[in-house]
Design a protein around this motif. Structure first.
Motif, PDB file in Angstrom:
ATOM      1  N   CYS A   1      39.281  -8.873  32.703  1.00 23.65           N
ATOM      2  CA  CYS A   1      40.579  -9.534  32.885  1.00 23.65           C
ATOM      3  C   CYS A   1      40.786 -10.714  31.942  1.00 23.65           C
ATOM      4  N   SER A   2      39.819 -11.021  31.090  1.00 22.70           N
ATOM      5  CA  SER A   2      39.886 -12.112  30.109  1.00 22.70           C
ATOM      6  C   SER A   2      39.885 -13.496  30.743  1.00 22.70           C
ATOM      7  N   CYS A   3      39.489 -13.597  32.010  1.00 18.84           N
ATOM      8  CA  CYS A   3      39.345 -14.894  32.664  1.00 18.84           C
ATOM      9  C   CYS A   3      38.186 -15.657  32.023  1.00 18.84           C
ATOM     10  N   SER A   4      38.357 -16.961  31.830  1.00 20.45           N
ATOM     11  CA  SER A   4      37.314 -17.781  31.228  1.00 20.45           C
ATOM     12  C   SER A   4      36.067 -17.800  32.108  1.00 20.45           C
ATOM     13  N   LEU A   5      34.907 -17.685  31.481  1.00 20.64           N
ATOM     14  CA  LEU A   5      33.627 -17.758  32.186  1.00 20.64           C
ATOM     15  C   LEU A   5      32.884 -18.981  31.687  1.00 20.64           C
ATOM     16  N   LEU A   6      32.798 -19.988  32.519  1.00 17.32           N
ATOM     17  CA  LEU A   6      32.134 -21.223  32.127  1.00 17.32           C
ATOM     18  C   LEU A   6      30.693 -21.201  32.580  1.00 17.32           C
ATOM     19  N   ALA A   7      29.822 -21.655  31.708  1.00 14.29           N
ATOM     20  CA  ALA A   7      28.410 -21.777  32.043  1.00 14.29           C
ATOM     21  C   ALA A   7      28.035 -23.244  32.038  1.00 14.29           C
ATOM     22  N   ALA A   8      27.151 -23.637  32.933  1.00 11.74           N
ATOM     23  CA  ALA A   8      26.732 -25.039  32.998  1.00 11.74           C
ATOM     24  C   ALA A   8      25.216 -25.078  33.138  1.00 11.74           C
ATOM     25  N   PRO A   9      24.492 -25.818  32.287  1.00 12.77           N
ATOM     26  CA  PRO A   9      24.994 -26.570  31.135  1.00 12.77           C
ATOM     27  C   PRO A   9      25.737 -25.650  30.161  1.00 12.77           C
ATOM     28  N   ALA A  10      26.460 -26.273  29.246  1.00 12.31           N
ATOM     29  CA  ALA A  10      27.418 -25.545  28.427  1.00 12.31           C
ATOM     30  C   ALA A  10      26.811 -24.306  27.773  1.00 12.31           C
ATOM     31  N   GLN A  11      27.332 -23.163  28.176  1.00 10.32           N
ATOM     32  CA  GLN A  11      27.046 -21.877  27.555  1.00 10.32           C
ATOM     33  C   GLN A  11      25.599 -21.414  27.662  1.00 10.32           C
ATOM     34  N   ARG A  12      24.838 -21.932  28.624  1.00 10.28           N
ATOM     35  CA  ARG A  12      23.527 -21.348  28.909  1.00 10.28           C
ATOM     36  C   ARG A  12      23.754 -19.995  29.560  1.00 10.28           C
ATOM     37  N   LEU A  13      23.278 -18.921  28.957  1.00 14.42           N
ATOM     38  CA  LEU A  13      23.577 -17.582  29.462  1.00 14.42           C
ATOM     39  C   LEU A  13      23.072 -17.371  30.879  1.00 14.42           C
TER      40      LEU A  13
ATOM     41  N   ARG B   1      22.095  -9.394  36.027  1.00 12.80           N
ATOM     42  CA  ARG B   1      21.231 -10.099  35.084  1.00 12.80           C
ATOM     43  C   ARG B   1      19.783  -9.763  35.362  1.00 12.80           C
ATOM     44  N   SER B   2      18.981  -9.931  34.357  1.00 10.36           N
ATOM     45  CA  SER B   2      17.537  -9.754  34.474  1.00 10.36           C
ATOM     46  C   SER B   2      16.878 -10.881  33.701  1.00 10.36           C
ATOM     47  N   GLU B   3      15.564 -10.862  33.645  1.00  8.98           N
ATOM     48  CA  GLU B   3      14.873 -11.898  32.882  1.00  8.98           C
ATOM     49  C   GLU B   3      15.092 -11.731  31.385  1.00  8.98           C
ATOM     50  N   ASP B   4      15.602 -10.570  30.954  1.00  5.73           N
ATOM     51  CA  ASP B   4      15.749 -10.289  29.529  1.00  5.73           C
ATOM     52  C   ASP B   4      17.167 -10.491  29.008  1.00  5.73           C
ATOM     53  N   PHE B   5      18.188 -10.191  29.811  1.00  7.10           N
ATOM     54  CA  PHE B   5      19.555 -10.256  29.301  1.00  7.10           C
ATOM     55  C   PHE B   5      20.542 -10.356  30.452  1.00  7.10           C
ATOM     56  N   VAL B   6      21.774 -10.727  30.099  1.00  2.97           N
ATOM     57  CA  VAL B   6      22.889 -10.748  31.046  1.00  2.97           C
ATOM     58  C   VAL B   6      23.812  -9.589  30.706  1.00  2.97           C
ATOM     59  N   ASP B   7      24.262  -8.874  31.729  1.00  2.19           N
ATOM     60  CA  ASP B   7      25.134  -7.720  31.548  1.00  2.19           C
ATOM     61  C   ASP B   7      26.583  -8.163  31.722  1.00  2.19           C
ATOM     62  N   LEU B   8      27.332  -8.187  30.620  1.00  5.69           N
ATOM     63  CA  LEU B   8      28.734  -8.572  30.656  1.00  5.69           C
ATOM     64  C   LEU B   8      29.631  -7.391  30.278  1.00  5.69           C
ATOM     65  N   THR B   9      29.312  -6.232  30.842  1.00  2.00           N
ATOM     66  CA  THR B   9      30.168  -5.072  30.686  1.00  2.00           C
ATOM     67  C   THR B   9      31.124  -4.994  31.879  1.00  2.00           C
TER      68      THR B   9
END
Length: 314
Positions: A34-46, A62-70
């Protein structure tokens, strides 16, 4: 994933923390649905991105290896079941690289076969990229595979932050494993994402790189348009892929190679389709220009095709 380096402490006072690379990049993530902003805190920590979109509730495993943003459809399944589902439903050109055995073999001999088609190897490809885009703040390595190029971009280039993205979970796990073993490389930002629906806001990357991947994308035109969208005005796109010469590379070295070459030509005349989309130079120029890029330069050496172009400046 990017982590903050531990800060040393003094007995008299605690020094001011210096932001890590991952903490100093502007807001770049959005929901791919939906293109909604996704904020991470601290800034942009995946690893601190939300577990779901606050607007459409699309979930982000998510896993210890990657975040799934599909874009997720249906319930979140365990990884083996997700793999089976993807193998049954994904386009043929995507499924091969989701197989664990292929991800395992990719840097253990698979990639070396590319040299028969004129591919110069990862070191030389990075040199070509640096000649074209010598400096950058934020770089996207799209369809990173096992991280064969991503690790070099994070290690031997002046690029400040590299985000490595692939659709294959097994490739991302291989990339994470190899990055952990490479003592020279900083930890990579690894994301699972679809090139046709990237989880990034408009105009955020200085450089986009994609190595030997366009022929695997389900809809090449959609992927190119998305990469154009996420590039900053004036940003540069560098990609390598296979030309139409690839299916016949190396046949002479195989038993019955000439017979195999003739058989493939017969199948083409009968209308048989390769699961991958190989290109000639004129087609690549057309596709890249149609996506909005300018200053398009495409060179082809046997099966090795190189794309250099940029997004129009502001």
């Amino acid at each position: 994933m990017c982590t903050t380096s531990p800060q040393s402490q003094s007995q008299t006072r605690q020094p001011t923390a210096t932001p890590t690379i991952a903490e100093s990049v502007d807001d770049i993530f959005q929901c791919p649905n939906c293109s909604c902003s996704l904020l991470a805190a601290p800034a942009q920590r995946l690893n601190t991105l939300p577990d779901s979109c606050p607007q459409c509730n699309n979930t982000f495993p998510r896993s210890e290896d990657f975040v799934d943003l599909t874009i997720q459809s249906g319930p979140i399944l365990p990884e083996p079941l997700r793999l089976l589902r993807d193998l049954r439903t994904a386009p043929g050109r995507q499924t091969l690289f989701q197989l664990p055995m292929v991800s395992y073999a990719y840097e253990r001999g698979w990639r070396k076969n590319f040299s028969m088609g004129g591919f110069p190897g990862a070191d030389k490809e990075v040199d070509l990229l640096l000649d074209f885009a010598p400096n950058a703040d934020l770089v996207l390595d799209m369809s990173c595979g096992s991280g064969i190029i991503s690790r070099q971009l994070a290690t031997r280039t002046p690029y400040r932050r590299v985000i490595a993205v692939d659709y294959s979970e097994t490739m991302l796990r291989e990339a994470a494993s190899r990055a952990r073993k490479d003592v020279r490389a900083p930890e990579l930002d690894l994301l699972r994402a679809d090139v046709s629906a990237l989880p990034f806001k408009d105009s955020v990357f200085d450089v986009v790189h994609s190595s030997a991947a366009l022929h695997c994308w389900p809809v090449v035109q959609d992927g190119l348009r998305e990469l154009h969208r996420v590039l900053q005005p004036g940003g540069r796109f560098f990609a390598t892929t296979f030309s139409r010469e690839y299916p016949e590379i190396g046949f002479s070295a195989l038993p019955f190679g000439d017979r195999l070459r003739r058989r493939i030509r017969d199948l083409r005349r009968l209308g048989a389709r390769n699961p991958y989309r190989f290109f000639d130079r004129e087609e690549l120029v057309y596709l890249v220009r149609a996506a909005g890029f300018i200053d398009v330069d495409v060179t082809v050496d046997r099966a090795f095709a190189v794309i250099r172009c940029r997004k129009r400046g502001a």
